[in-house]
Design a protein around this motif. Structure first.
Motif, PDB file in Angstrom:
ATOM      1  N   UNK A 282       0.838  -1.206   0.000  1.00 46.43           N
ATOM      2  CA  UNK A 282       0.000   0.000   0.000  1.00 46.43           C
ATOM      3  C   UNK A 282       0.870   1.252   0.000  1.00 46.43           C
ATOM      4  N   UNK A 283       1.920   1.247   0.776  1.00 46.09           N
ATOM      5  CA  UNK A 283       2.803   2.416   0.827  1.00 46.09           C
ATOM      6  C   UNK A 283       3.544   2.599  -0.498  1.00 46.09           C
ATOM      7  N   UNK A 284       3.893   1.503  -1.142  1.00 52.40           N
ATOM      8  CA  UNK A 284       4.529   1.589  -2.460  1.00 52.40           C
ATOM      9  C   UNK A 284       3.556   2.151  -3.489  1.00 52.40           C
ATOM     10  N   UNK A 285       2.347   1.600  -3.541  1.00 55.98           N
ATOM     11  CA  UNK A 285       1.326   2.075  -4.488  1.00 55.98           C
ATOM     12  C   UNK A 285       1.011   3.542  -4.249  1.00 55.98           C
ATOM     13  N   UNK A 286       0.870   3.916  -2.989  1.00 55.05           N
ATOM     14  CA  UNK A 286       0.540   5.311  -2.654  1.00 55.05           C
ATOM     15  C   UNK A 286       1.664   6.253  -3.060  1.00 55.05           C
ATOM     16  N   UNK A 287       2.906   5.790  -2.904  1.00 52.69           N
ATOM     17  CA  UNK A 287       4.045   6.605  -3.338  1.00 52.69           C
ATOM     18  C   UNK A 287       4.063   6.788  -4.842  1.00 52.69           C
ATOM     19  N   UNK A 288       3.693   5.752  -5.566  1.00 54.23           N
ATOM     20  CA  UNK A 288       3.644   5.819  -7.026  1.00 54.23           C
ATOM     21  C   UNK A 288       2.534   6.766  -7.492  1.00 54.23           C
ATOM     22  N   UNK A 289       1.377   6.685  -6.838  1.00 50.44           N
ATOM     23  CA  UNK A 289       0.275   7.589  -7.182  1.00 50.44           C
ATOM     24  C   UNK A 289       0.652   9.037  -6.842  1.00 50.44           C
ATOM     25  N   UNK A 290       1.296   9.221  -5.708  1.00 49.90           N
ATOM     26  CA  UNK A 290       1.726  10.562  -5.316  1.00 49.90           C
ATOM     27  C   UNK A 290       2.723  11.127  -6.327  1.00 49.90           C
ATOM     28  N   UNK A 291       3.600  10.290  -6.862  1.00 47.64           N
ATOM     29  CA  UNK A 291       4.547  10.747  -7.890  1.00 47.64           C
ATOM     30  C   UNK A 291       3.803  11.191  -9.142  1.00 47.64           C
ATOM     31  N   UNK A 292       2.771  10.428  -9.520  1.00 52.31           N
ATOM     32  CA  UNK A 292       1.975  10.792 -10.699  1.00 52.31           C
ATOM     33  C   UNK A 292       1.241  12.111 -10.468  1.00 52.31           C
ATOM     34  N   UNK A 293       0.678  12.275  -9.283  1.00 43.93           N
ATOM     35  CA  UNK A 293      -0.031  13.513  -8.963  1.00 43.93           C
ATOM     36  C   UNK A 293       0.920  14.707  -8.958  1.00 43.93           C
ATOM     37  N   UNK A 294       2.127  14.498  -8.449  1.00 45.85           N
ATOM     38  CA  UNK A 294       3.123  15.576  -8.409  1.00 45.85           C
ATOM     39  C   UNK A 294       3.574  15.947  -9.820  1.00 45.85           C
ATOM     40  N   UNK A 295       3.728  14.952 -10.676  1.00 47.27           N
ATOM     41  CA  UNK A 295       4.129  15.215 -12.066  1.00 47.27           C
ATOM     42  C   UNK A 295       3.068  16.058 -12.767  1.00 47.27           C
ATOM     43  N   UNK A 296       1.821  15.701 -12.567  1.00 50.03           N
ATOM     44  CA  UNK A 296       0.735  16.454 -13.208  1.00 50.03           C
ATOM     45  C   UNK A 296       0.713  17.903 -12.727  1.00 50.03           C
ATOM     46  N   UNK A 297       0.965  18.085 -11.437  1.00 46.99           N
ATOM     47  CA  UNK A 297       0.963  19.427 -10.860  1.00 46.99           C
ATOM     48  C   UNK A 297       2.153  20.234 -11.370  1.00 46.99           C
ATOM     49  N   UNK A 298       3.324  19.603 -11.401  1.00 46.92           N
ATOM     50  CA  UNK A 298       4.531  20.286 -11.865  1.00 46.92           C
ATOM     51  C   UNK A 298       4.424  20.680 -13.335  1.00 46.92           C
TER      52      UNK A 298
ATOM     53  N   UNK B  35       1.713  21.316 -14.804  1.00 51.93           N
ATOM     54  CA  UNK B  35       0.506  22.155 -14.957  1.00 51.93           C
ATOM     55  C   UNK B  35      -0.376  21.618 -16.081  1.00 51.93           C
ATOM     56  N   UNK B  36      -0.532  20.312 -16.084  1.00 50.69           N
ATOM     57  CA  UNK B  36      -1.281  19.655 -17.158  1.00 50.69           C
ATOM     58  C   UNK B  36      -2.719  19.382 -16.735  1.00 50.69           C
ATOM     59  N   UNK B  37      -3.630  19.518 -17.695  1.00 46.88           N
ATOM     60  CA  UNK B  37      -5.014  19.154 -17.414  1.00 46.88           C
ATOM     61  C   UNK B  37      -5.291  17.709 -17.847  1.00 46.88           C
ATOM     62  N   UNK B  38      -4.254  17.058 -18.368  1.00 51.24           N
ATOM     63  CA  UNK B  38      -4.385  15.645 -18.734  1.00 51.24           C
ATOM     64  C   UNK B  38      -4.044  14.764 -17.533  1.00 51.24           C
ATOM     65  N   UNK B  39      -4.458  13.514 -17.592  1.00 49.34           N
ATOM     66  CA  UNK B  39      -4.206  12.588 -16.497  1.00 49.34           C
ATOM     67  C   UNK B  39      -2.916  11.819 -16.744  1.00 49.34           C
ATOM     68  N   UNK B  40      -2.119  11.700 -15.697  1.00 50.98           N
ATOM     69  CA  UNK B  40      -0.887  10.918 -15.796  1.00 50.98           C
ATOM     70  C   UNK B  40      -1.238   9.431 -15.692  1.00 50.98           C
ATOM     71  N   UNK B  41      -0.696   8.655 -16.606  1.00 54.16           N
ATOM     72  CA  UNK B  41      -0.951   7.212 -16.615  1.00 54.16           C
ATOM     73  C   UNK B  41       0.274   6.466 -16.111  1.00 54.16           C
TER      74      UNK B  41
ATOM     75  N   UNK C  86      11.698   2.245 -11.495  1.00 54.30           N
ATOM     76  CA  UNK C  86      12.101   1.432 -12.635  1.00 54.30           C
ATOM     77  C   UNK C  86      11.032   0.383 -12.956  1.00 54.30           C
ATOM     78  N   UNK C  87      10.763   0.211 -14.224  1.00 56.98           N
ATOM     79  CA  UNK C  87       9.764  -0.764 -14.647  1.00 56.98           C
ATOM     80  C   UNK C  87       8.383  -0.159 -14.845  1.00 56.98           C
ATOM     81  N   UNK C  88       8.223   1.097 -14.469  1.00 58.52           N
ATOM     82  CA  UNK C  88       6.965   1.811 -14.686  1.00 58.52           C
ATOM     83  C   UNK C  88       7.189   2.973 -15.647  1.00 58.52           C
ATOM     84  N   UNK C  89       6.183   3.254 -16.442  1.00 61.59           N
ATOM     85  CA  UNK C  89       6.187   4.476 -17.249  1.00 61.59           C
ATOM     86  C   UNK C  89       5.127   5.417 -16.701  1.00 61.59           C
ATOM     87  N   UNK C  90       5.432   6.702 -16.694  1.00 55.56           N
ATOM     88  CA  UNK C  90       4.473   7.741 -16.327  1.00 55.56           C
ATOM     89  C   UNK C  90       4.315   8.635 -17.544  1.00 55.56           C
ATOM     90  N   UNK C  91       3.140   8.600 -18.153  1.00 55.00           N
ATOM     91  CA  UNK C  91       2.933   9.327 -19.399  1.00 55.00           C
ATOM     92  C   UNK C  91       1.543   9.938 -19.422  1.00 55.00           C
TER      93      UNK C  91
END
Length: 533
Positions: free
Chosen positions: A437-453, A455-461, A527-532
């Motif tokens: 859960x902590x790993x998944x939450x960290x990954x989601x938090x990274x995606x949310x931070x990327x979107x914020x940084x 300034x995109x209105x698209x969703x990070x996958x 590593x092993x994940x893509x964020x796009x």
């Protein structure tokens, strides 16, 4: 149609903690479960005698230190009811019930590439769209019935331990229990004194070690509280993730007398995991060391069970290489005149009739049949769902073999995460769940931070690569060749389900090495994940 940031499916240990972490991040979250309340596996598995085989002090969450120190556990093992009460307490303490919806079963979930959203449909007729889909369906949830001719003909009462009714009455009845794994052992002990006759239809004899259960003294609890930080550190950095010392001494490096002394001491202390991991370092890797443990338990069976025929049937001849079974007075139960054992290897079941269970030797007339026949573990709950990713369904993705990356993600299924999915660690579950859960939450938090940084209105996958998934599956396969689990026909390889192609379904390399693998992924920019986009 309701639209939220994250949908969590499942209200057991995994779903509750995942919900807590996601709302902590600040996402809008909803949790659904087909049961009428929290509990997950422990909601359904309420059969007589149901309890955890992990010690009470570590069969709980570690993340709420105040609650860890103050919440009571009166005995060394927690019962099913106590586990339910604990989970309800956690939900109330953290005000999580307002995010939950019960008596609602997920039927399908589909990813839409155009909108980058998941659309989930439920038995209630509702539809929910979400950016993230997190499944916490449970390892021991999809019940497994054996393929026995005539199973539908029985005129008496039929129960499966994985879907137990609230009310039952076995007094004065003739009861047959099919299965002698942990569940079968627990229920046999629990109901023996209330039935007229009890017959255990044993598919595989088991090595059962006493659990040493009993009241927790104030002194014991105080010592646990004083050392909780050290205890949890030890759990996270161990193989089995239990509060037992794991030996570094090979079995054959000491004398026969010393081995006997060690085994006897651990038998008296109780706990199957302690017996398997604290005695010697190579019980699961050396056939010679394993046989020493087997001989000791077989000797105990012959000493405890008074009837030599029963003792012979109860004595295993395979490896001590399954999930350890630990329970009080199991072998003693068969000293009761009205409790009998049928070895299905000698006299297999040929059919179930209106009157009872027929073996190739005789008809056992029964009023009740209890199926303690386990679960289709790891991937079983997913087989009843329709989950569609980018280009294929999960069923199609798993057509040749069940896969995952780290037990938490599937290639081709962006923004979908699994808690304790296939190829997760084969350990005590609460600390394993916390790590995932902590790993998944960290990954989601990274995606949310990327979107914020950005300034995109698209969703990070967030998506696992196919290569990463392939490499992880192969790593799990290799780990499965390095210990004696592979020698036994068990659910670790899915071999308990008739017609299922055997394959490794767990990471059997220990929690300590799994946590290191997770940290290595994090340290290398996931590593092993893509964020796009």
């Amino acid at each position: 149609m309701q639209s939220i940031d994250a949908l969590v499916v499942g209200a057991g240990f995994a779903g509750i903690y995942q919900l807590y972490k996601l709302q902590e991040i600040g996402l809008s979250v909803k949790l659904i479960d087909k049961a009428s309340d929290v509990g997950g596996t422990w909601y359904w598995n309420r059969y007589p005698g149901a309890n955890s085989d992990s010690l009470s002090e570590v069969y709980r969450y570690s993340w709420d230190k105040e609650d860890l120190l103050t919440y009571p556990w009166p005995k060394h093992y927690v019962s099913q009811k106590e586990i339910l009460d604990y989970l309800k307490h956690v939900v109330k303490r953290h005000d999580l019930r307002k995010y939950m919806q019960f008596s609602t079963e997920l039927e399908s979930a589909s990813f839409d590439s155009d909108s980058s959203l998941w659309t989930a449909r439920f038995s209630s007729g509702e539809t929910i769209q979400s950016r993230y889909l997190i499944t916490a369906l449970g390892t021991y949830s999809k019940i497994n019935y054996p393929a026995i001719p005539g199973i539908e003909k029985f005129a008496g009462e039929k129960y499966h331990t994985g879907n137990w009714p609230e009310n039952y009455d076995f007094k004065g009845k003739r009861v047959g229990v099919i299965g002698s794994g942990s569940t079968g052992v627990q229920i046999t002990i629990a109901i023996a004194d209330e039935v007229k006759q009890l017959v255990s239809f044993q598919r595989t004899p088991q090595y059962v070690v006493p659990n040493g259960d009993g009241p927790v003294s104030a002194e014991f609890r105080d010592n646990i509280n004083k050392n909780y930080d050290e205890i949890w550190n030890g759990v996270r950095n161990s193989w089995a993730a239990h509060n037992v010392k794991e030996s570094t001494v090979p079995a054959m490096s000491v004398s026969a007398e010393e081995r006997e002394r060690v085994f006897e001491s651990l038998w008296e202390q109780g706990n199957g995991f302690r017996f398997m991991f604290s005695a010697f370092s190579d019980i699961l890797t050396s056939e010679e060391a394993n046989e020493e443990a087997c001989k000791f338990i077989r000797k105990k069976i012959s000493q405890i069970v008074e009837d030599p025929v029963k003792a012979r049937k109860l004595s295993p001849d395979g490896y001590y290489a399954r999930r350890p079974i630990t329970a009080p007075d199991y072998y003693e139960t068969f000293n009761k005149k009205h409790v009998d054992i049928v070895d299905l290897r000698e006299t297999p079941i040929t059919e179930i009739t209106e009157q009872g269970i027929r073996t190739n030797e005789k008809l056992h007339e029964l009023d009740v049949i209890i199926f303690a026949t386990g679960f289709e573990v790891a991937d079983g709950n997913y087989t009843t769902l329709t989950i569609n990713g980018r280009q294929q369904s999960l069923k199609e993705h798993w057509a040749e073999r069940t896969t995952s990356y780290l037990g938490v993600s599937e290639a081709g299924f962006p923004n979908m995460f699994l808690v304790v999915g296939p190829l997760s660690p084969f350990n005590n579950f609460p600390p394993t769940i916390e790590a995932q859960v902590e790993f998944i939450s960290g990954l989601i938090l990274k995606a949310e931070s990327k979107r914020k940084e950005d300034a995109s209105d698209k969703l990070v996958l967030v998506e696992a690569t196919q290569q990463a998934e392939n490499d992880y599956v192969e790593a799990c396969r290799v780990l499965g060749t390095k210990n004696l689990f592979r020698k036994e026909k068990s659910y670790v390889f899915g071999a308990n389900v008739e017609g299922k192609t055997p394959q490794i379904l767990f990471w059997v390399g220990g929690l300590v090495h799994y946590r290191k693998a997770l940290q290595d992924v994090v340290d290398n920019d996931y590593r092993g994940f893509t964020l796009s986009y």
